[in-house]
Design an enzyme around this catalytic site. Structure first.
Site, PDB file in Angstrom:
ATOM      1  N   ASP A 282       0.863  -1.166   0.000  1.00 21.76           N
ATOM      2  CA  ASP A 282       0.000   0.000   0.000  1.00 21.76           C
ATOM      3  C   ASP A 282       0.911   1.231   0.000  1.00 21.76           C
ATOM      4  O   ASP A 282       2.129   1.139   0.167  1.00 21.76           O
ATOM      5  CB  ASP A 282      -1.001  -0.015   1.159  1.00 21.76           C
ATOM      6  CG  ASP A 282      -2.244   0.812   0.809  1.00 21.76           C
ATOM      7  OD1 ASP A 282      -2.180   1.605  -0.142  1.00 21.76           O
ATOM      8  OD2 ASP A 282      -3.270   0.685   1.496  1.00 21.76           O
TER       9      ASP A 282
HETATM   10  C1  BGC Z   1      -5.083   3.153  -0.066  1.00 25.81           C
HETATM   11  C2  BGC Z   1      -5.221   2.170  -1.188  1.00 25.81           C
HETATM   12  C3  BGC Z   1      -5.050   2.875  -2.506  1.00 25.81           C
HETATM   13  C4  BGC Z   1      -3.708   3.568  -2.520  1.00 25.81           C
HETATM   14  C5  BGC Z   1      -3.416   4.288  -3.817  1.00 25.81           C
HETATM   15  C6  BGC Z   1      -3.827   3.998  -0.180  1.00 25.81           C
HETATM   16  O1  BGC Z   1      -3.814   5.039   0.735  1.00 25.81           O
HETATM   17  O2  BGC Z   1      -5.084   2.460   1.165  1.00 25.81           O
HETATM   18  O3  BGC Z   1      -6.449   1.521  -1.110  1.00 25.81           O
HETATM   19  O4  BGC Z   1      -5.156   1.941  -3.553  1.00 25.81           O
HETATM   20  O5  BGC Z   1      -3.687   4.518  -1.476  1.00 25.81           O
HETATM   21  O6  BGC Z   1      -4.213   5.386  -3.974  1.00 25.81           O
END
Ligand code: BGC
Length: 744
Positions: A282
């Site tokens: 993530d």
């Molecule tokens: C989120 C993800 C997301 C990623 C990219 C993160 O903060 O937890 O779900 O895909 O950002 O935007």
């Protein structure tokens, strides 16, 4: 293969280049490229950066364009549009090996066409419809150059304080698994190689939904049993359905950050489940190990993440900065780096990007998909299916809903004229939003004709203490035959980093409902929100309530369709709605305990609160229709079964009303005694059926030992002989029960 041939031919003149026979499979093709790569180029493939906008805290470092040209970046997120993606891909084509970039994006509930939020769609229990909206999202996004969608989020949500419940399918592992599979199928379409098939990304692996206290990014402390029984099933089902990628999560699981968790990524995902795709971290979660206190510096963080099975580093420089040193030191085997790179290259080959890196960046196709009227129509249908009718009392000898066209209607509430709030979190702002987004007010005008004069008052804002608009709203209500109120949450009140300790209707909205109620006018309240909210007074005193979630761009038309009965509501709650925050986490499939309360009034030395019933305000699976359905007595083909026999469960459902409607019949099972305790109910089958007025349909469910199986005391997935209750009903609370015995 054009480019690869060119590439291989060109590389024959480079020192160390190896002449190879024409490779066949994506794996062979990936290996042939891998053999040509320097360590730095390999690390480049594992490095993903955000481009034009941010969905998390940016780590500024270096010139991204230069890095792309040098082959130091393998994937980018947060850039869209055929022209823009083409521009970046052109830079990647200037790198030595010309390995195409992979463009990823959070497309959570539609791209140009905004559909209801995933939790709302889950309330439809309509797998085909859910697959279809995912399909459309993929068609539109791929036309804007996107190869990879960071969805579906398949985290189980038992805690409505957690803002991200809006992105998932609710509390149930069975329903959640079915929906996860539908979404993956929708996104990945007819298979990679087609220009409208994108890589799906299951997230967040794992157990993110169980963050302590419902606070986003918080720790998770969970038994392996609960992990396997409740939180892993949707991931497992979606991997079996072919999901191409997985994103890990911000939380630590039992003290080990998910990004560096070898049990999750190596043992379970890539080991037991033989997942052949790749894992992306993530946003910044590789480096965040240092902040968790699990790595002393980003070098250790990079080492731990890659060794634990994390392949790509999203918006972080841990791999970029340290992997080469780690490999040279022998702390990370080259074989592990190769494995990670191979997994990513395979997907790039499968998508056809080596053949044509600009394949998805097609302005013509993008234009065609820009305002597709069919997609809009489907958004409206999906929104109608997502609405849950919670209450529809009879007042003056007829139910409040559906409304009648001749009635004088007052629309009251802070959301009535709002457009963007209906879109919800994780949706895109396009320039001409005000034209495309249908508020309730507009939807009612569309339904009744714009010459119809509807009464309107805002009444109050969404979230402050101002009550100065109440008097006007009450005066407007007094002039109407019926009042329709739309209240709820602003678009940014539920979502990532939007955890709340208080999930009551915000601001003065419930006070406004009370004020309007005092006028004595018949009234309907529509609640538009991203999560289950608490609205006990409204639930007790307002005669008609619809939960409308965030329904997307066609929200107003869909609400009007349901209000007037042009669509008969059929949604059922995918999460239990609590009475107070004190009941959270709340879910229907709990264990019995040694001292269960037999009913909501029993409080004496039983597992109960002394100040609150145990039951939720509205149970999982609940939702009304304008039709009335009656269930006949369920019939079982046998009461004693053995081994691999199957049980046929038959039940007749009759529409006792004079309107056609859909019902979701739900079958639950309870295993009465196990080698470990079993939930009081578990959803095992459901069927959504349409019944004409007076019509009866006989539903047949086939129950097999697969439906009895669970993770036993040794965490083996198996079934045990004994007694089982079979339950059928229109929600998880109101069921009829019959007992069977199933022998080995
Ligand atoms: C989120 C993800 C997301 C990623 C990219 C993160 O903060 O937890 O779900 O895909 O950002 O935007």
């Amino acid at each position: 293969m054009k480019n690869l041939h060119f590439l291989l031919a060109a590389l024959c003149v480079l020192p160390g280049a190896i002449a190879i026979a024409q490779p066949k499979t994506a794996v062979q093709k990936a290996d042939s490229v891998l053999r040509l790569m320097t360590l730095e180029e390999k690390i480049g493939q594992l490095h993903q950066l955000s481009s034009d906008f941010a969905t998390g805290p940016i780590t500024p470092d270096g010139d991204k364009q230069v890095q792309v040209r040098r082959g130091e970046i393998g994937s980018m997120l947060n850039l869209m549009g055929a022209a823009r993606t083409r521009q970046l891909q052109t830079l990647a084509m200037q790198s030595r090996l010309k390995i195409p970039l992979l463009f990823g994006q959070d497309i959570i509930h539609g791209f140009r066409t905004t559909f209801p939020i995933p939790l709302a769609e889950a309330a439809s229990w309509d797998l085909q419809a859910i697959e279809q909206t995912a399909r459309i999202a993929a068609i539109e996004a791929s036309a804007a150059g996107i190869h990879w969608i960071f969805a579906p989020m398949v985290d189980i949500g038992r805690d409505p304080r957690w803002g991200r419940v809006m992105e998932g399918a609710g509390e149930d592992p069975f329903l959640g698994s079915k929906i996860a599979v539908a979404r993956v199928k929708g996104l990945q379409g007819k298979g990679f190689g087609n220009t409208d098939a994108v890589l799906a990304c299951l997230k967040h692996f794992a157990a993110y939904g169980a963050a302590v206290g419902g606070r986003d990014y918080n720790s998770v402390d969970m038994s392996e049993r609960m992990l396997w029984e409740t939180y892993l099933p949707p991931f497992k089902a979606a991997i079996e359905a072919g999901a191409a990628t997985v994103m890990n999560s911000f939380n630590d699981l039992n003290g080990i950050p998910a990004t560096a968790n070898a049990l999750l990524q190596q043992d379970i995902l890539k080991g037991k489940w033989k997942f052949s795709g790749f894992v992306v971290s993530d946003w910044g979660s590789v480096s965040e190990q240092t902040i968790h206190g699990y790595a002393k510096d980003t070098m250790q963080a990079a080492m731990q993440a890659i060794l634990a099975g994390n392949d790509m580093d999203m918006e972080g420089y841990a791999y970029h900065k340290h992997l080469a040193t780690l490999v040279k030191m022998g702390a990370v085997p080259m074989a592990r780096v190769d494995d990670a790179v191979r997994r990513i290259l395979i997907k790039k080959f499968e998508l056809g990007l080596f053949e044509d890196p600009y394949k998805f960046s097609n302005e013509q196709r993008e234009k065609e998909q820009y305002d597709n009227p069919l997609h809009k129509q489907i958004a409206r249908e999906m929104a109608t299916k997502s609405i849950v009718l919670l209450k529809n009392d009879t007042v003056q000898s007829r139910p409040i809903l559906p409304l009648q066209r001749h009635q004088k209607i007052a629309l009251i509430g802070p959301l009535v004229k709002s457009q963007k709030d209906n879109l919800g979190f994780w949706s895109f702002d396009f320039d001409d939003d005000s034209v495309r987004l249908v508020s309730l007010y507009k939807g009612m005008q569309n339904k009744l004709g714009s010459s119809t004069s509807m009464l309107y008052a805002k009444g109050c804002n969404l979230n402050d203490t101002d009550t100065s608009g109440f008097a006007e709203a009450m005066a407007v209500a007094m002039q109407a035959d019926v009042v329709v109120m739309q209240v709820g949450e602003a678009r940014d009140m539920t979502g990532e980093a939007k955890s709340k300790s208080n999930i009551q209707l915000p601001g003065m909205q419930e006070a406004l409902i009370k004020a309007i109620h005092r006028t004595g006018k018949p009234m309907v309240v529509l609640i538009s929100a991203g999560r289950p909210l608490i609205f006990n007074w409204t639930a007790d005193y307002v005669p008609a309530i619809m939960y409308t979630w965030w329904l997307g761009m066609e929200a107003g038309n869909a609400m009007a369709d349901v209000l007037f009965g042009d669509y008969n509501p059929s949604g059922k709650l995918p999460m239990s709605f609590p009475r107070t925050e004190g009941q959270i986490p709340i879910y229907y499939n709990y264990y019995n305990t040694g001292r269960p309360a037999q009913n909501d009034d029993q409080r004496f030395y039983v597992s109960a609160y002394i100040d609150l019933p145990n039951s939720p305000k509205f149970p999982f699976g609940y939702g009304l229709s304008y039709a009335r359905f009656a269930y006949g007595e369920m019939q079982l083909s046998k009461q004693q079964l053995k081994g691999n026999e199957i049980l046929q469960v038959t039940v007749a459902v009759t529409n006792k009303s004079n309107v056609a409607g859909e019902e979701v019949a739900q079958l639950y099972i309870r295993d009465l005694v196990g080698s470990v305790v079993r939930p009081v109910k578990e959803l095992k089958h459901f069927r959504k059926i349409m019944l004409q007025p007076g019509e009866t349909k006989e539903l047949k469910f086939v129950v097999s030992t697969n439906d009895l199986s669970f993770y036993n005391s040794q965490l083996q997935y198996t079934w045990e002989a004994g007694e089982f209750d079979i339950m059928i009903g229109g929600n998880s609370r109101d069921v009829q029960t019959k007992r069977i015995y199933w022998n080995k």
